[in-house]
Each structure stands twice: as C-alpha cells, then as structure tokens.
Design a protein around this motif. Sequence first.
Motif, PDB file in Angstrom:
ATOM      1  N   TYR A 142       0.811  -1.221   0.000  1.00  0.00           N
ATOM      2  CA  TYR A 142       0.000   0.000   0.000  1.00  0.00           C
ATOM      3  C   TYR A 142       0.842   1.267   0.000  1.00  0.00           C
ATOM      4  O   TYR A 142       1.896   1.327   0.616  1.00  0.00           O
ATOM      5  N   GLN A 143       0.322   2.277  -0.702  1.00  0.00           N
ATOM      6  CA  GLN A 143       0.884   3.629  -0.632  1.00  0.00           C
ATOM      7  C   GLN A 143       0.041   4.376   0.394  1.00  0.00           C
ATOM      8  O   GLN A 143      -1.154   4.591   0.174  1.00  0.00           O
ATOM      9  N   THR A 144       0.645   4.730   1.519  1.00  0.00           N
ATOM     10  CA  THR A 144      -0.122   5.427   2.557  1.00  0.00           C
ATOM     11  C   THR A 144       0.182   6.925   2.499  1.00  0.00           C
ATOM     12  O   THR A 144       1.139   7.349   1.850  1.00  0.00           O
ATOM     13  N   ILE A 145      -0.647   7.708   3.175  1.00  0.00           N
ATOM     14  CA  ILE A 145      -0.444   9.161   3.228  1.00  0.00           C
ATOM     15  C   ILE A 145      -0.495   9.585   4.690  1.00  0.00           C
ATOM     16  O   ILE A 145      -1.453   9.261   5.398  1.00  0.00           O
ATOM     17  N   GLU A 177       2.021  24.217   3.454  1.00  0.00           N
ATOM     18  CA  GLU A 177       0.808  24.550   2.672  1.00  0.00           C
ATOM     19  C   GLU A 177       0.105  23.286   2.206  1.00  0.00           C
ATOM     20  O   GLU A 177      -1.111  23.159   2.280  1.00  0.00           O
ATOM     21  N   GLU A 178       0.899  22.325   1.690  1.00  0.00           N
ATOM     22  CA  GLU A 178       0.293  21.116   1.141  1.00  0.00           C
ATOM     23  C   GLU A 178      -0.229  20.187   2.243  1.00  0.00           C
ATOM     24  O   GLU A 178      -1.272  19.570   2.086  1.00  0.00           O
ATOM     25  N   GLU A 179       0.538  20.117   3.359  1.00  0.00           N
ATOM     26  CA  GLU A 179       0.079  19.283   4.475  1.00  0.00           C
ATOM     27  C   GLU A 179      -1.264  19.808   4.984  1.00  0.00           C
ATOM     28  O   GLU A 179      -2.141  19.033   5.375  1.00  0.00           O
ATOM     29  N   ALA A 180      -1.419  21.139   4.975  1.00  0.00           N
ATOM     30  CA  ALA A 180      -2.665  21.736   5.450  1.00  0.00           C
ATOM     31  C   ALA A 180      -3.849  21.356   4.553  1.00  0.00           C
ATOM     32  O   ALA A 180      -4.987  21.282   5.012  1.00  0.00           O
ATOM     33  N   ARG A 181      -3.558  21.096   3.284  1.00  0.00           N
ATOM     34  CA  ARG A 181      -4.650  20.715   2.361  1.00  0.00           C
ATOM     35  C   ARG A 181      -5.105  19.291   2.624  1.00  0.00           C
ATOM     36  O   ARG A 181      -6.230  18.919   2.290  1.00  0.00           O
ATOM     37  N   LEU A 182      -4.205  18.443   3.163  1.00  0.00           N
ATOM     38  CA  LEU A 182      -4.568  17.036   3.398  1.00  0.00           C
ATOM     39  C   LEU A 182      -5.556  16.923   4.555  1.00  0.00           C
ATOM     40  O   LEU A 182      -5.348  17.510   5.608  1.00  0.00           O
ATOM     41  N   GLY A 183      -6.615  16.183   4.316  1.00  0.00           N
ATOM     42  CA  GLY A 183      -7.595  15.959   5.374  1.00  0.00           C
ATOM     43  C   GLY A 183      -8.416  17.193   5.710  1.00  0.00           C
ATOM     44  O   GLY A 183      -9.202  17.191   6.639  1.00  0.00           O
ATOM     45  N   ALA A 184      -8.222  18.272   4.904  1.00  0.00           N
ATOM     46  CA  ALA A 184      -8.950  19.513   5.220  1.00  0.00           C
ATOM     47  C   ALA A 184     -10.391  19.404   4.750  1.00  0.00           C
ATOM     48  O   ALA A 184     -10.672  18.734   3.799  1.00  0.00           O
ATOM     49  N   LYS A 242      -4.085   4.950   5.607  1.00  0.00           N
ATOM     50  CA  LYS A 242      -4.552   4.504   4.313  1.00  0.00           C
ATOM     51  C   LYS A 242      -5.141   5.722   3.581  1.00  0.00           C
ATOM     52  O   LYS A 242      -5.846   6.527   4.181  1.00  0.00           O
ATOM     53  N   ALA A 243      -4.813   5.856   2.289  1.00  0.00           N
ATOM     54  CA  ALA A 243      -5.357   6.981   1.517  1.00  0.00           C
ATOM     55  C   ALA A 243      -6.886   6.907   1.527  1.00  0.00           C
ATOM     56  O   ALA A 243      -7.459   5.824   1.497  1.00  0.00           O
ATOM     57  N   SER A 244      -7.511   8.059   1.599  1.00  0.00           N
ATOM     58  CA  SER A 244      -8.970   8.087   1.603  1.00  0.00           C
ATOM     59  C   SER A 244      -9.443   9.340   0.879  1.00  0.00           C
ATOM     60  O   SER A 244      -9.096  10.459   1.262  1.00  0.00           O
ATOM     61  N   THR A 245     -10.239   9.137  -0.196  1.00  0.00           N
ATOM     62  CA  THR A 245     -10.717  10.309  -0.934  1.00  0.00           C
ATOM     63  C   THR A 245     -11.830  11.013  -0.146  1.00  0.00           C
ATOM     64  O   THR A 245     -11.932  12.235  -0.164  1.00  0.00           O
ATOM     65  N   SER A 246     -12.637  10.241   0.588  1.00  0.00           N
ATOM     66  CA  SER A 246     -13.748  10.885   1.308  1.00  0.00           C
ATOM     67  C   SER A 246     -13.215  11.781   2.429  1.00  0.00           C
ATOM     68  O   SER A 246     -13.766  12.833   2.716  1.00  0.00           O
ATOM     69  N   ARG A 247     -12.099  11.363   3.056  1.00  0.00           N
ATOM     70  CA  ARG A 247     -11.511  12.203   4.118  1.00  0.00           C
ATOM     71  C   ARG A 247     -10.495  13.202   3.536  1.00  0.00           C
ATOM     72  O   ARG A 247      -9.761  13.845   4.274  1.00  0.00           O
TER      73      ARG A 247
END
Length: 243
Positions: A15-18, A236-243, A22-27
């Motif tokens: 798996y490629q995790t983030i 900046e990019e980390e802030a976009r994750l899970g936002a 686990k990667a999740s498009t809904s979150r």
Amino acid sequence: GEPYNLPYDVPANQYQTIKGSKASTSRRLAVFVPDYLSRYDPDPLRYYLTATMPEMQDSDFTWTDYVRRNNDELVANWGNLANRVLTFAYRNFDGRVPTPGALTDEDRSMMARAEQAIRDTGAQIEACHFRAGLEAAMSAARDANRYVEDNAPWKLIKEDRERCATVLYTAIAVIAGLNLALSPYLPFTCQTLHGYLGNEGPLQAVGWRFSPPAAGQPLAEAQPLFRKLDPKIVDEEEARLGA
C-alpha cells in the motif's frame, strides 16, 4: 477458436499510505492529480512515486520527502548535470556538440557506464522492478556528475581546449544515454532534453539503445529541466490534506 493470451506476470504492490494512514478520498487524505498538476509538474511526481513505490512494503507519501527528492535528486543531480554541461558546451563551442580528441580510459568507461545503465534499466523494467530500474539510471547520473567535477571543463577551457572538448563530448554522450534510460519515468523532461541535444521528433524513435549525438551536431540552448521547490510548500500542502 483463438487461444487466450493468459497473464504470465502479475506484479502486486503493497500500500501507498499518506501521513501514515490509508489513503482516503472521502476524508481528502489523498493527492488529487488534477489539483497537483495545477501547481507542479508531472515528472517529479512520477519520479517520487517510482522511487518510493511500495514494492515490498507499504510506503508513505510525505510532502517533505517529495520536496527533498525533487531538490536533491532531480534538481541537484540529474537536472544540474544536463543543464551545466549543455549550457557550457553551447557557450564555448559555437552551440554545437564539441569534437573530441583522443578518448582516455576514463572517458570510455564513463560511456560504457551509460550504455550499461540503458541495459540495466530495461531489464529491471521488464522484470517489473521499477524502483531498481530508476536507481540504475540515477546512480550512473551521480557518477557522471563526479566525472564532470573531477575533469572540471571550466578550468580546462583555459588550459587545454581539446581535452575540454573531449570531456564535454563524453559528458554529452552520457547525458543522451541516461536521458533514454530515464525516459519511461520522466517522459516530459526527457523529450525536452532530447530537443536540447539537437534532435527533432520523438525520443522513442531512437529505439532502446545508446546512440550519442554526433560531434558538430547543433545544440539548442538549454533551460533548467526541473525547478527547485521552496520547503515552505510542505506546510501549505500538508494543510490541504484531510482539510
């Protein structure tokens, strides 16, 4: 009827995790390609995902690591090699591939290293070992950078113009070879560099073989292939994750 062509090799990755999950498009725990491409170039992402591909174990996508690999590996190693050699040759040898004098053992062995990288990368890709294929080419690029540093064409130009021409010719031949080896991974920048080397048409038309440009072949004026990224983008990019 016709016999079916059954799968003979089914490579499977882990798996490629983030951010360790686990990667999740809904979150919104994912890097969306159209969003990524609105700010960055495609080749560094292809490079990063290949270099960290979860072939044997899960691997985690982090923006810190993406920026580090872009700056230290693509910009400082491969991009720097291509840009400084081609720019220096263009300025000092009438915009053409310099005509070499006699090649030394070191020159010949550097060219053989590029030829071997094409063979190794091809064999690794065939075996679905994509990370190892990329590393075969990048490790030869590190050696080529050392070769250029050790031979210092910027000093030779004042002391021994023929030796300078020979070193630059060797370095350009090696760059052309490594450009081919890297092209499955970095298709956009490799096509651009193919043009800087004075070629027309698609790089694929060359075939999978070492074919250095001819002495005297006109070069195009090279521009940097990759851009250095400011580490500030990580936050900046980390802030976009899970936002």
